[in-house]
Write a protein that holds these residues in place. Structure first.
Motif, PDB file in Angstrom:
ATOM      1  N   SER A  29       0.898  -1.166  -0.248  1.00 31.81           N
ATOM      2  CA  SER A  29      -0.125   0.063  -0.051  1.00 31.81           C
ATOM      3  C   SER A  29       0.899   1.359   0.036  1.00 31.81           C
ATOM      4  CB  SER A  29      -0.867   0.095   1.258  1.00 31.81           C
ATOM      5  OG  SER A  29      -1.876  -1.009   1.075  1.00 31.81           O
ATOM      6  N   LEU A  30       1.964   1.144   0.762  1.00 34.52           N
ATOM      7  CA  LEU A  30       2.982   2.542   0.972  1.00 34.52           C
ATOM      8  C   LEU A  30       3.485   2.552  -0.422  1.00 34.52           C
ATOM      9  CD1 LEU A  30       4.473   1.845   4.410  1.00 34.52           C
ATOM     10  CD2 LEU A  30       2.656   3.644   3.652  1.00 34.52           C
ATOM     11  N   ILE A  31       4.013   1.326  -1.347  1.00 33.92           N
ATOM     12  CA  ILE A  31       4.406   1.441  -2.400  1.00 33.92           C
ATOM     13  C   ILE A  31       3.459   2.048  -3.445  1.00 33.92           C
ATOM     14  CG2 ILE A  31       5.578   0.256  -4.517  1.00 33.92           C
ATOM     15  CD1 ILE A  31       6.720  -1.380  -2.187  1.00 33.92           C
ATOM     16  N   VAL A  32       2.247   1.655  -3.526  1.00 33.15           N
ATOM     17  CA  VAL A  32       1.239   2.140  -4.423  1.00 33.15           C
ATOM     18  C   VAL A  32       0.903   3.726  -3.948  1.00 33.15           C
ATOM     19  CG1 VAL A  32      -0.984   1.886  -4.906  1.00 33.15           C
ATOM     20  CG2 VAL A  32       0.297   0.055  -4.845  1.00 33.15           C
ATOM     21  N   PHE A  33       0.769   4.172  -3.056  1.00 35.70           N
ATOM     22  CA  PHE A  33       0.494   5.591  -2.877  1.00 35.70           C
ATOM     23  C   PHE A  33       1.630   6.411  -2.971  1.00 35.70           C
ATOM     24  CE2 PHE A  33      -2.980   3.586  -0.406  1.00 35.70           C
ATOM     25  CZ  PHE A  33      -4.033   4.086  -1.130  1.00 35.70           C
ATOM     26  N   ALA A  34       2.817   5.903  -2.712  1.00 34.96           N
ATOM     27  CA  ALA A  34       3.973   6.619  -3.051  1.00 34.96           C
ATOM     28  C   ALA A  34       4.155   6.902  -4.612  1.00 34.96           C
ATOM     29  CB  ALA A  34       5.362   5.909  -2.537  1.00 34.96           C
ATOM     30  N   GLY A  35       3.981   5.880  -5.171  1.00 37.42           N
ATOM     31  CA  GLY A  35       3.973   5.805  -6.587  1.00 37.42           C
ATOM     32  C   GLY A  35       2.953   6.935  -7.205  1.00 37.42           C
ATOM     33  N   ALA A  36       1.798   6.839  -6.520  1.00 35.61           N
ATOM     34  CA  ALA A  36       0.645   7.688  -7.164  1.00 35.61           C
ATOM     35  C   ALA A  36       1.020   9.291  -6.783  1.00 35.61           C
ATOM     36  CB  ALA A  36      -0.699   7.261  -6.331  1.00 35.61           C
TER      37      ALA A  36
END
Length: 75
Positions: A29-36
């Motif tokens: 989740s952290l990786i996805v939101f960092a990318g977004a």
């Protein structure tokens, strides 16, 4: 291999899976939101947006996504 040994293997595999599931979910989740956030910030940089707009937009993306994932894990 006896039934007891199979039961021990099953318990061990299930325990390891459930032990790793929550940290993996939070990490992804952290990786996805960092990318977004980065994807959105690059677009705003490209359009010469105000730096405070970029910071606010990134904060909104993080605030909108991260708590909802933590809450959904507690249900």
């Amino acid at each position: 291999m006896s039934a007891l040994d199979l039961a021990r293997w099953q318990f061990g595999i299930t325990t390891v899976y459930h032990f790793l599931f929550v940290p993996l979910t939070l990490g992804m989740s952290l990786i996805v939101f960092a990318g977004a956030s980065q994807f959105t910030a690059v677009g705003l940089f490209g359009s010469n947006a105000n730096p405070w707009t970029i910071i606010a937009t990134t904060a909104i993306i993080w605030y909108d996504g991260t708590p909802s994932n933590v809450v959904s894990l507690n249900r």
